[in-house]
Design an enzyme around this catalytic site. Structure first.
Site, PDB file in Angstrom:
ATOM      1  N   GLU A   1     -41.458 -19.120 -11.282  1.00  0.00           N
ATOM      2  CA  GLU A   1     -42.358 -17.973 -11.471  1.00  0.00           C
ATOM      3  C   GLU A   1     -41.570 -16.697 -11.299  1.00  0.00           C
ATOM      4  OE1 GLU A   1     -45.949 -17.629  -9.152  1.00  0.00           O
ATOM      5  OE2 GLU A   1     -46.406 -19.762  -9.387  1.00  0.00           O
TER       6      GLU A   1
ATOM      7  N   GLU B   1     -45.622 -23.020  -3.839  1.00  0.00           N
ATOM      8  CA  GLU B   1     -45.764 -21.969  -2.830  1.00  0.00           C
ATOM      9  C   GLU B   1     -46.595 -22.416  -1.631  1.00  0.00           C
ATOM     10  OE1 GLU B   1     -47.284 -18.379  -4.592  1.00  0.00           O
ATOM     11  OE2 GLU B   1     -45.486 -18.058  -5.781  1.00  0.00           O
TER      12      GLU B   1
HETATM   13  O1  IFM Z   1     -50.987 -16.084  -9.591  1.00  0.00           O
HETATM   14  C1  IFM Z   1     -50.066 -16.341  -8.594  1.00  0.00           C
HETATM   15  C2  IFM Z   1     -49.665 -17.803  -8.590  1.00  0.00           C
HETATM   16  O2  IFM Z   1     -50.782 -18.625  -8.461  1.00  0.00           O
HETATM   17  C3  IFM Z   1     -48.740 -18.072  -7.434  1.00  0.00           C
HETATM   18  N1  IFM Z   1     -47.636 -17.139  -7.408  1.00  0.00           N
HETATM   19  C4  IFM Z   1     -47.904 -15.748  -7.565  1.00  0.00           C
HETATM   20  C5  IFM Z   1     -48.810 -15.506  -8.774  1.00  0.00           C
HETATM   21  C6  IFM Z   1     -49.128 -13.999  -8.903  1.00  0.00           C
HETATM   22  O3  IFM Z   1     -49.776 -13.555  -7.752  1.00  0.00           O
END
Ligand code: IFM
Length: 452
Positions: A351, A169
């Site tokens: 994710e 990200e």
């Molecule tokens: O915890 C975060 C992660 O570090 C990056 N993506 C989103 C998750 C939830 O906010």
């Protein structure tokens, strides 16, 4: 009763879970680890809820064996974690820290022993403070520092690890860290934001080359957010703000890295930072697209913000998670298909998950029905995308454990496993049992003739 279990039509599909170093490891001063920009950020009053820090987090540094046992019980085939750059290179470059490197040896060996493939991410936001003190990502040399770090990691673990992600990200770590000032290093500076954007893209390309040189058979990707961006209102200003958020959030990194260009309307803003042949250095061949998705996001015009947009709110009546994030599984399906069409790479969802404010009930359980519903609906949307042609090969839930949720500290919980922070006791939530059963059911499914 659990909801019906959706089917995903591909043998070899990886079901996994994700975490990141600063969010779970703790042990920030142990065995020679150097400080990261998050150690610094957490100590600035007002930056993190309750003054929370990652000092102890989930104490995973000491409890990794117990956490791997949980993963084994889940039955996951893959675990995505990140290496803490300042643990292995306390100064960010120069002399490696053998004790820090040895921790990841132990982790990787234990994962392989449990039959779980390690997916190693090089950067999940914990830049060594020593490099920040020299300009951090605003400095063009950061690409060289990062490539050297990637080479070290590739040489050390490449005999056992084949799956590498360069960045997780980057749009969030840059926009929130240099644009909105919410994340480390806490700046609101347009020049710093655009500079770091380009330097992280250069660092990605350089790291891909370094990993290819160091690891035979490496399978390399980067992990990007993909979320529909919507205007908070129908005004022209909000619509223009949204177009810019979309270009930044969804495309400034993957377009540069995979297509070799910055998307409009970001391209003109990025032009002053490019030197000749830079985009060729950024656009190095990669093997897969890592996609993170939670739900749609909203923008509104804000002339005082560095890129002229601010975070907006979803309309009233929107279905939301317990921490207010918009839930819309159909948007996930559309994003998977759009990414397939735009980049043509195999996709791994790295994710997806549900955030909540949770406490043990009277019987000592976490009956997280809403998380189960969310996961079932999103996996169903993934299935629809696969049926329509998206080449999705894996799905990793965020997260194995409740953990340090950046500016929100320990308030927001995304884990399949509840962490009782005062005792560090791990308590399996209902969603943990649901995911374990789901994975078992997938393994029992007969292979159809259409499957590879
Ligand atoms: O915890 C975060 C992660 O570090 C990056 N993506 C989103 C998750 C939830 O906010």
């Amino acid at each position: 009763m659990p909801p019906s279990l959706p089917a995903v039509p591909r043998r070899g599909f990886v079901w996994g879970v994700s975490t990141s170093s600063y969010q779970i490891e703790g042990a920030v001063e142990e065995d020679g680890r150097g400080p990261s920009i998050w150690d610094t950020h957490c100590r600035i009053p007002g930056r993190v809820a309750n003054g929370d820090t990652g000092d102890i987090a989930c104490d995973h540094y000491h409890r990794y064996a117990e956490d791997i046992a949980l993963m084994r019980e889940l039955g996951v085939g893959g675990y995505r974690f990140s290496v803490a750059w300042p643990r292995v290179l306390p100064q960010g470059r120069g002399k490696p820290n053998e004790a820090g490197l040895a921790f990841y040896d132990r982790l990787i060996d234990a994962l392989l022993g449990a039959g779980i493939e390690p997916w190693l991410c090089l950067y999940h936001w914990d830049l060594p403070q020593a490099l920040e003190d020299q300009g951090g990502w605003t400095c063009r040399d950061s690409a060289i520092w990062f490539a050297d770090y990637a080479a070290l990691i590739g040489r050390r673990y490449g005999d056992r690890v084949k799956r590498f992600a360069t960045f997780n990200e980057p749009a969030v770590s840059t926009l929130f860290g240099y644009g909105f000032g919410w994340n480390a290093p806490g700046l609101r500076d347009l020049d710093a934001l655009l500079r770091t954007t380009h330097h992280i893209n250069l660092a990605h390309g350089a790291a891909v080359d370094a990993l290819r040189a160091a690891v035979s058979g490496a399978s390399i990707g980067a992990i990007h957010n993909r979320q529909p961006c919507r205007p908070e209102s129908g005004s022209r200003a909000d619509r223009e703000a949204t177009a810019l958020l979309d270009a930044y959030w969804n495309r400034a990194f993957p377009d540069a890295q995979i297509l070799g260009c910055y998307p409009d309307p970001m391209a003109e803003r990025m032009a002053p930072y490019l030197q000749s042949s830079d985009l060729a250095r950024v656009q190095r061949p990669i093997d897969w697209f890592g996609l993170n998705h939670y739900g749609p996001i909203y923008a509104k015009a804000d002339p005082s913000a560095v890129l002229g947009f601010a975070w907006g709110s979803a309309p009233n009546g929107t279905l939301r998670s317990e921490i207010g994030w918009h839930i819309e599984p159909a948007a996930f399906e559309r994003e998977l298909l759009a990414v397939q069409q735009a980049y043509g790479l195999p996709i791994y969802v790295m994710e997806n998950g549900y955030g909540a404010r949770e406490a043990l009930d009277a019987s000592g359980r976490i009956p997280d029905r809403k998380r189960i519903d969310y996961l079932a609906a999103y996996i169903g949307a993934l299935q629809q995308a696969v049926a329509k042609g998206a080449d999705v090969r894996g799905y990793f839930i965020w997260s194995l454990l409740d953990n340090f949720e950046w500016g929100n500290g320990y308030n927001d919980r995304f884990g399949l496993v509840y962490v009782d922070y005062p005792t560090q006791r791990r308590i399996r939530k209902d969603s943990f049992h649901w995911y374990a059963e789901f994975i078992r059911a997938q393994a029992r499914r007969p292979q159809s003739s259409a499957e590879p």
